[in-house]
Design an enzyme around this catalytic site. Sequence first.
Site, PDB file in Angstrom:
ATOM      1  CG  HIS A 345      -1.869   1.409   1.086  1.00  0.00           C
ATOM      2  ND1 HIS A 345      -3.138   1.215   1.221  1.00  0.00           N
ATOM      3  CD2 HIS A 345      -1.417   2.121   1.892  1.00  0.00           C
ATOM      4  CE1 HIS A 345      -3.655   2.467   1.615  1.00  0.00           C
ATOM      5  NE2 HIS A 345      -2.189   2.890   1.814  1.00  0.00           N
ATOM      6  CD  GLU A 346       1.444   3.246   3.789  1.00  0.00           C
ATOM      7  OE1 GLU A 346       2.051   4.699   3.556  1.00  0.00           O
ATOM      8  OE2 GLU A 346       0.848   3.269   4.669  1.00  0.00           O
ATOM      9  CG  HIS A 349       0.418   6.185  -0.988  1.00  0.00           C
ATOM     10  ND1 HIS A 349      -0.528   6.772  -1.591  1.00  0.00           N
ATOM     11  CD2 HIS A 349       0.148   5.524   0.349  1.00  0.00           C
ATOM     12  CE1 HIS A 349      -1.918   6.440  -1.177  1.00  0.00           C
ATOM     13  NE2 HIS A 349      -1.161   5.679  -0.195  1.00  0.00           N
ATOM     14  CD  GLU A 369      -4.605   6.038   1.496  1.00  0.00           C
ATOM     15  OE1 GLU A 369      -5.620   5.175   2.192  1.00  0.00           O
ATOM     16  OE2 GLU A 369      -3.883   6.776   1.779  1.00  0.00           O
ATOM     17  CG  HIS A 433      -7.315   7.103   5.461  1.00  0.00           C
ATOM     18  ND1 HIS A 433      -7.480   9.211   5.850  1.00  0.00           N
ATOM     19  CD2 HIS A 433      -6.091   6.734   4.935  1.00  0.00           C
ATOM     20  CE1 HIS A 433      -5.684   8.710   5.692  1.00  0.00           C
ATOM     21  NE2 HIS A 433      -5.251   7.800   5.784  1.00  0.00           N
TER      22      HIS A 433
END
Length: 533
Positions: A345-346, A349, A369, A433
């Site tokens: 996920h990170e 980004h 997100e 989020h």
Amino acid sequence: MRPLTKKQRISALAATAALVAAGITAGTAGAAPGGEASANGALPAKLTAAQHTKLVKAANSETARTADARALGLGAKEELHVKDVIQNKSGATHTRYERTYAGLPVMGGDLVVHKSASGKRTGVTKATRAGIAVDTEAAAAHKPATAEAKGSKAPRKIVWAAKGKPTLAWETVVGGVQKSGAPNQLHVITDAKTGKKLFEFQGVKEGTGSSQYSGEVEIGTSGSAGSFTMTDEGRGGNKTTNLKNGQSGDGEPFTDEDDKWGDGTPNDPATAGVDAHYGAGQTWDYFKGVHGREGIAGDGKGAVSRVHYGDNYVNAFWDDSCFCMTYGDGEGNKKPLTSLDVAAHEMSHGVTSTTANLVYAGESGGLNEATSDIFAAGVEFKANSPEDVPDYLVGEEIDINGDGTPLRYMDQPSKDGQSLDYWDSEAGDVDVHYSSGIANHFFFLLSVGSGEREVNGVKYNSPTHDDSKLEGIGIEKAEKIWFKALTEEMTSTTDYMDARRATLAAATSLYGAGSAEVKAVGAAWTGVNVTGS
């Protein structure tokens, strides 16, 4: 006025995303791309870092940029600066530009120029159609003061074009620390003539070893007997460091004498390092193997993972300024947020920031997100770890709620008590989020379908807004559609309606007009109440 450097001009929307919650909705105008001769030809070409760099360099030549600027009817004061180039197997290209006006960054002025293999221009996707005509020397009296908090940056003059009529403005970055303990990079946009605040968005996006979550894994390291480090030269130099509960700096390298890391528990500081390093490696492999992108920026360069941030910090975040992922150790410093899907996920980004760069607020922030959750699911399914079985749940391993439930559900996002299942007119006012639930739900419906389903032993029951019964096309097709839409069609201000257009365009290029895949994309968006042609 001092002229901007090339780096400053090209960094018009530099920002940073966190996994947990701590708007802007601007339509995207443009034409559908063309130039792909077949479904296979519409897929991204698998380029080496050197090939990608060559494409960017050619597109960024003054001749190429000037030709595109003239063809698009831009004014004499406007210049284009290449941010990224995607090439498809057919040879078609999609060049993403950021724009300057009289040397000032134009926030919300980004665009994508689509060309066939022969170089013929086949379309353009713009963040805004509004023309720019501002007095760049006006209203210096309304220049904001530099914030006193550590990490703040002096105001810079920009053109704000992300919403409404383009306006001369100031962008101020306020540093310090957020309530959650994460670094603060609050970007505040103010009107240069009146001093009125126009917008704000957060820059920090809070999202063989023995690992805590994936069992015994192989990780890429460097060195020799007696002195190994977590540096993965085979994946662009991906590096993992230990912050030792600090909140700044690069962290100290992990070292080991026999190249056997961690003990599978949080008692050994290297265990969190193993999980983060493994996640970074698997994410690298996913984007290279599935989408042909070598490195998250496509340039073959690795990123940094920093673990053991702060004390009892229950979050993880991506920061563009250091091109790095940072992970807290969770409640009681016993549940580091370094599971595979969190790491993916990170890191994802970073892919968004180097492509569409979706503004981290409002509907575009929700899409930002969701993109990380979508690719995190893709990484899980590609890794296919028996210790972390692939699913459509987010953060199920880290037990962030303390009761064994996941952080987010893609099949029915509202099960977390806050996320949105469906779009409505207030979606842009919801924390990113939770508004991300709309796109997460769309992706589940597109991949798996509606109603009761079971995948890898996990049971789901996904509703639709219109009570339609949907069959999925599989994650392998769905993830390719999303990646193509993100990298070729979306811009910084894309909202949910335009995300529908972008994914329909991507599916059409990949599978043909009127195909089952195109119909499935439209039906899945309708299923989350994003309707249109």
